[in-house]
Design an enzyme around this catalytic site. Structure first.
Site, short mmCIF file in Angstrom:
data_model
loop_
_atom_site.label_atom_id
_atom_site.label_comp_id
_atom_site.label_asym_id
_atom_site.label_seq_id
_atom_site.Cartn_x
_atom_site.Cartn_y
_atom_site.Cartn_z
CG ASP A 153 -46.81 18.31 63.66
OD1 ASP A 153 -46.00 18.22 64.40
OD2 ASP A 153 -46.46 18.54 62.37
CG ASP A 218 -39.54 19.24 62.61
OD1 ASP A 218 -39.93 18.50 63.17
OD2 ASP A 218 -39.70 20.10 61.83
#
Length: 430
Positions: A153, A218
């Protein structure tokens, strides 16, 4: 009187930015990864039992047999602090048997195991990240814990006067650590999934460092989110190929308020653009309809095509002029070397028509057998064009077109595309 002229700015750099020392993708993830990830269904509410339960369900529900062979743990598995030796520690309450026992049980099912970390000081949920611990963490994940895949991430970014790098440089650090570890141990490298949310035009450089790269922010379980991601990827879907894939984010099929038709469109777009296919729903409560969509083998076969690595791209936007971005009404007509298809972005049924030679992959002067990959039916032979009738709102038609020989003689006009169509005697048809 003054006049003005357009100004163009071109910036070039002569410096080489943190290229990896060996190609991180060598030998792994030629095709998009298929599997399960914990985040969409559970977020931080994960445990050893939940992971093992879903791993077993992947086998018993036929998902593993359909090609889903990774079980990936996302954020929140760790203790809040590294141990005195400097290592990440699994949360003992959530994972009492430890990570090595967990990966052993996953491997015993014939599946692979994935883990999560971050290119910053912390993960997105403020657990330990891997910045300045890349070699240590790569060794922990691969050798000590036995994982095969790393989602990486992009949160908790260190200050610029510490990194002296952009996102690319911070990902290169882990790619180098993975490559060096593989060379020293002789084991295949960890698959590296870059989760940088499409920042810094990752589709131009992601393949230098990993096997997939997130292209957007996302996903959420709604049609607006799915449509927006399709729209954004329509402009760089060309970037996927063997060993490197645009990652459109984890699947939301089975979650939220997505309808059956929207879920089919979601799955078709992800699969045919060659995105990784990572299930994100609780398999214990997954409906038969959800499993039916996720195991459409004819759609999966295109995603996992061992001969053609590239995905579909738009050949006509439809509602919008070509190359116009529209988050609610993305491009509607797509094609690739494996298939053609249409997406109805409207809120009502639609009839959708296209000329076959609008797609660069269709030969003029030929006719084509048509197979519907959702109805699993043979729909006759298409000559020059195809019409899909009554496509449901937000629905999809996915067609496999296979050459059926020369088109019939005597068709008029003699060229499917009449621009500069001309006889041997010099008579123009257009």
């Amino acid at each position: 009187m003054s006049t003005s002229a357009p100004v163009f700015v071109l910036a070039l750099t002569l410096s080489q930015v943190a290229f990896i020392r060996a190609h991180a993708s060598e030998g792994v993830a030629k095709l998009p990864v298929m599997g399960f990830n914990t985040w969409n269904a559970y977020q931080c509410n994960i445990s050893e039992d939940i992971v093992v339960k879903n791993a077993n369900l992947m086998v018993s529900l036929g998902l593993a047999d359909a090609g889903y062979n990774y079980v990936n743990i996302d954020d929140c598995y760790a203790a809040k602090y590294r141990n005195s030796a400097g290592d990440i520690v699994a949360n003992q309450t959530k994972f009492p048997s430890g990570m090595k026992a967990l990966t052993d049980s996953i491997h015993a099912l014939g599946l692979n195991a994935g883990i999560y970390s971050d290119a910053g000081w912390f993960t997105c949920q403020l657990y330990p990240g891997s910045y300045q611990n890349e070699e240590r963490d790569a060794r922990l994940f691969r050798d000590d814990w036995g994982f095969d895949y790393l989602k990486y991430d992009n949160c908790a970014v260190p200050f610029d006067n510490i990194t002296r790098q952009n996102i690319m440089g911070r990902y290169a650090r882990m790619a180098n650590a993975i490559s060096d570890l593989s060379q020293s141990t002789g084991k295949p490298p960890l698959i590296l999934s870059l989760c940088e949310w499409g920042r810094e035009q990752v589709w131009l450089w992601g393949k230098r460092y990993g096997q997939s790269w997130r292209t957007t922010d996302d996903i959420s379980p709604s049609w607006l989110s799915v449509a927006s991601i399709i729209n954004q990827n329509s402009f760089y879907s060309w970037a996927s190929d063997f060993y490197g894939h645009n990652d459109m984010d984890m699947l939301e099929i089975g979650n939220g308020n997505l309808t059956y038709e929207e879920s089919k469109t979601h799955f078709t777009a992800w699969a045919l653009m060659k995105s990784p296919l990572l299930i994100g729903t609780d398999l214990e409560v997954a409906s038969n309809q959800t499993i039916e969509i996720l195991t459409n083998r004819e759609i999966i076969a295109i995603n996992q095509d061992p001969v053609v690595g590239t995905g579909v791209t738009p050949f006509r936007w439809g509602i919008n002029p070509d190359y116009i971005s529209n988050g609610t009404h993305p491009a509607q007509y797509w094609s690739g070397e494996s298939q053609n298809g249409t997406i109805n972005t409207l809120d009502e049924p639609a009839t959708m028509f296209f000329n076959l030679t609008e797609s660069p992959w269709i030969r003029a002067g030929r006719q084509y057998f048509v197979k519907d990959l959702w109805a699993h039916s043979n729909n006759g032979i298409a000559v020059r064009n195809f019409t899909a009738h009554n496509v449901p709102p937000h629905g999809v038609v996915a067609l496999l077109l296979q050459d059926a020989g020369d088109e019939p003689e005597g068709l008029w006009p003699p060229c499917a595309v009449t621009e500069w169509c001309i006889s041997q005697g010099g008579v123009r048809i257009d």
